[in-house]
Design a protein around this motif. Sequence first.
Motif, mmCIF file in Angstrom:
data_model
loop_
_atom_site.group_PDB
_atom_site.id
_atom_site.type_symbol
_atom_site.label_atom_id
_atom_site.label_comp_id
_atom_site.label_asym_id
_atom_site.label_seq_id
_atom_site.Cartn_x
_atom_site.Cartn_y
_atom_site.Cartn_z
ATOM 1 N N MET A 350 -22.931 70.080 76.175
ATOM 2 C CA MET A 350 -22.183 68.951 76.717
ATOM 3 C C MET A 350 -23.144 67.804 77.079
ATOM 4 O O MET A 350 -22.837 66.627 76.872
ATOM 5 N N ALA A 351 -24.307 68.160 77.625
ATOM 6 C CA ALA A 351 -25.298 67.133 77.972
ATOM 7 C C ALA A 351 -25.758 66.362 76.735
ATOM 8 O O ALA A 351 -26.019 65.150 76.796
ATOM 9 N N THR A 352 -25.831 67.050 75.612
ATOM 10 C CA THR A 352 -26.322 66.427 74.382
ATOM 11 C C THR A 352 -25.397 65.306 73.896
ATOM 12 O O THR A 352 -25.862 64.183 73.643
ATOM 13 N N PRO A 353 -24.072 65.517 73.753
ATOM 14 C CA PRO A 353 -23.226 64.411 73.310
ATOM 15 C C PRO A 353 -23.065 63.307 74.355
ATOM 16 O O PRO A 353 -22.779 62.149 73.996
ATOM 17 N N VAL A 354 -23.208 63.635 75.636
ATOM 18 C CA VAL A 354 -23.242 62.553 76.628
ATOM 19 C C VAL A 354 -24.408 61.620 76.289
ATOM 20 O O VAL A 354 -24.265 60.383 76.277
ATOM 21 N N THR A 355 -25.553 62.213 75.968
ATOM 22 C CA THR A 355 -26.720 61.412 75.581
ATOM 23 C C THR A 355 -26.471 60.681 74.268
ATOM 24 O O THR A 355 -26.807 59.492 74.135
ATOM 25 N N SER A 356 -25.861 61.368 73.295
ATOM 26 C CA SER A 356 -25.561 60.723 72.012
ATOM 27 C C SER A 356 -24.616 59.542 72.198
ATOM 28 O O SER A 356 -24.768 58.497 71.554
ATOM 29 N N GLY A 357 -23.624 59.710 73.079
ATOM 30 C CA GLY A 357 -22.700 58.605 73.348
ATOM 31 C C GLY A 357 -23.399 57.407 73.965
ATOM 32 O O GLY A 357 -23.119 56.254 73.609
ATOM 33 N N VAL A 358 -24.324 57.675 74.898
ATOM 34 C CA VAL A 358 -25.107 56.578 75.486
ATOM 35 C C VAL A 358 -25.990 55.932 74.427
ATOM 36 O O VAL A 358 -26.151 54.700 74.395
ATOM 37 N N ALA A 359 -26.545 56.735 73.538
ATOM 38 C CA ALA A 359 -27.353 56.180 72.444
ATOM 39 C C ALA A 359 -26.509 55.259 71.566
ATOM 40 O O ALA A 359 -26.966 54.191 71.145
ATOM 41 N N GLY A 360 -25.267 55.680 71.277
ATOM 42 C CA GLY A 360 -24.382 54.833 70.488
ATOM 43 C C GLY A 360 -24.060 53.533 71.198
ATOM 44 O O GLY A 360 -24.028 52.452 70.579
ATOM 45 N N LEU A 361 -23.821 53.614 72.500
ATOM 46 C CA LEU A 361 -23.559 52.414 73.285
ATOM 47 C C LEU A 361 -24.773 51.494 73.296
ATOM 48 O O LEU A 361 -24.656 50.258 73.238
ATOM 49 N N THR A 362 -25.957 52.084 73.327
ATOM 50 C CA THR A 362 -27.203 51.307 73.291
ATOM 51 C C THR A 362 -27.323 50.532 71.981
ATOM 52 O O THR A 362 -27.710 49.343 71.970
ATOM 53 N N LEU A 363 -26.988 51.183 70.872
ATOM 54 C CA LEU A 363 -27.060 50.511 69.571
ATOM 55 C C LEU A 363 -25.994 49.437 69.415
ATOM 56 O O LEU A 363 -26.126 48.553 68.557
ATOM 57 N N ALA A 364 -24.946 49.494 70.220
ATOM 58 C CA ALA A 364 -23.955 48.417 70.220
ATOM 59 C C ALA A 364 -24.536 47.142 70.825
ATOM 60 O O ALA A 364 -24.040 46.040 70.566
ATOM 61 N N LYS A 365 -25.585 47.294 71.610
ATOM 62 C CA LYS A 365 -26.213 46.148 72.271
ATOM 63 C C LYS A 365 -27.498 45.701 71.585
ATOM 64 O O LYS A 365 -27.753 44.503 71.441
ATOM 65 N N TRP A 366 -28.308 46.663 71.144
ATOM 66 C CA TRP A 366 -29.633 46.348 70.610
ATOM 67 C C TRP A 366 -29.791 46.889 69.195
ATOM 68 O O TRP A 366 -29.292 47.962 68.875
ATOM 69 N N ASP A 367 -30.526 46.138 68.363
ATOM 70 C CA ASP A 367 -30.839 46.564 67.000
ATOM 71 C C ASP A 367 -32.157 47.330 67.030
ATOM 72 O O ASP A 367 -33.228 46.738 67.107
ATOM 73 N N LEU A 368 -32.078 48.663 66.990
ATOM 74 C CA LEU A 368 -33.262 49.512 67.130
ATOM 75 C C LEU A 368 -33.322 50.520 65.991
ATOM 76 O O LEU A 368 -32.291 51.044 65.563
ATOM 77 N N ASP A 369 -34.533 50.812 65.520
ATOM 78 C CA ASP A 369 -34.690 51.915 64.562
ATOM 79 C C ASP A 369 -34.753 53.227 65.333
ATOM 80 O O ASP A 369 -34.626 53.255 66.564
ATOM 81 N N THR A 370 -34.919 54.343 64.631
ATOM 82 C CA THR A 370 -34.863 55.637 65.306
ATOM 83 C C THR A 370 -35.949 55.780 66.370
ATOM 84 O O THR A 370 -35.682 56.256 67.478
ATOM 85 N N ALA A 371 -37.164 55.362 66.044
ATOM 86 C CA ALA A 371 -38.249 55.454 67.029
ATOM 87 C C ALA A 371 -37.980 54.525 68.203
ATOM 88 O O ALA A 371 -38.204 54.885 69.369
#
Length: 523
Positions: A350-371
Amino acid sequence: MSDDSTQRFNRRTFLKATGAAGAAAAVSGVTAATPGREPGPKKDEILVGVSAGNGDVEAAVTTHVPGNAEVVHTNDNLRYAAVKFPSQVPDKAKQNFIDAITKKDGIKYAERNKTHKALATPNDPRFGDQYAPQQVESPAAWDEVSGFGDSGVTIAVVDTGAQYNHPDLDANYESNPGKDFVDDDSDPYPPDPSSEQHATHVSGCAAAVVDDGTGVAGQGNSSLINGRALGPNGGSTADIADAVEWATDQGADIINMSLGGGGYTSTMKNAVQYAVSNGALPICAAGNNGSSSVSYPAAYSECMAISAVNSNENLASFSQYGDVDLAAPGVDVLSTIPTDSYAKFSGTSMATPVTSGVAGLTLAKWDLDTAGLRNHLKATAKDIGLSSDKQGAGQVNAYNAVTTQPGDGGGGGGGGGDSSTTTQSGSLSSSSDYDDYSYAWQYSGPSQVVVELSGPSDADFDLYVNTGTTAAPTPSSYDYRSYTTNSQESITIDNPDDSTDMQIDVDSYSGSGSYDLTITEKQ
């Protein structure tokens, strides 16, 4: 190449005994499984990796397969074949096959097709208020991102089958919701939803539709796809690796892997490396047995390992810890389950997709590569007072992630600040040639270094790195290695030991040609 590459690289090149070069490049793609191949765990299979430049994968392996076994599946992009033995064949005979085939020219590795399981620890289903989005400050982040997220950002859920038409998921699942690698068809919907609740719950933790007047809210409105690689009894390395490759090729930005077990395998290592090399960040569950080391695939350097904390921000009793990157809520997390319902589950799953969801929200704001995404999530994490082996850089924090300019740092630290990139070109002349390099650090106490090798498509070059020593690495003695079946290799080291120059070995396993070695060091 940077201007100071001559000063920072000291090349030591040695030519070993000449060997035969590889023959032909592989054709990309996954071939269909043999009809009748059983879904789920495949304990009677051996996965055999074929080095690039050694022709057709199936042909290269079939030559060495005994009469009582057969090649039942191949993946030409990851360059492995699955060899199935009759169930009555003893383990010793299978091990003899592994030992024998790995001595053959062009065979990079052979290993069991291990079984992985979903990492949920469900409680009795019950309804209640959510706390996970509030704890990671997703609601505050929604004020900073239009539409509560971006449908152009895709999170792939490699897991059991998901109820993608759940009323609280349907709007965020893509019109083509995924693929089933267990039953080898185009529909990842679970055949028996009552026994496959995991991926539906995981999907909701990440991206249950926000602001739709229904049920719960995920961390943001990213798009979802589902690679069904686990059945009710788990799933095989091959199915999971194929699903990771598929998700990457579908353009996933984030690959959520709430699964584990089986230990290190070259096949899975190659799959997550393929993901990172092609723009997808694997975010993985640390594991649920409470031990002081994280499970695989979270333990691969390409993946972000996520531990679980409770609503009081204490480490969950079940959460594995050690070399973790971030922590996130994972106890009594309320989310979607089949059919059209909701429940609280606990687990690093459950902790993992919470993090994945935040990562997705982050990419909605910033243009970032994987690193860049990985570093930004760590740089903006919130220190919740746990030791670094329990929280990594801290608890993932959506508000910090969307309001902090990438490179500005903040939160729990890790990955902000300046960077320096240097490229050195070289060539290897045979299957026994190698180049050694000594790299002088640009920064004092760098936060991260990424070593990347790009070589010819018809050869198999490998990459080895030592830190904290003046000894050159070799294929039999190294601190870090990247050892795929092609010549595209990458090693990421967080907080590297800079007490001595970094030692690098570029080694030809087979074939010849030119390569570029790129070092990206971050302050």
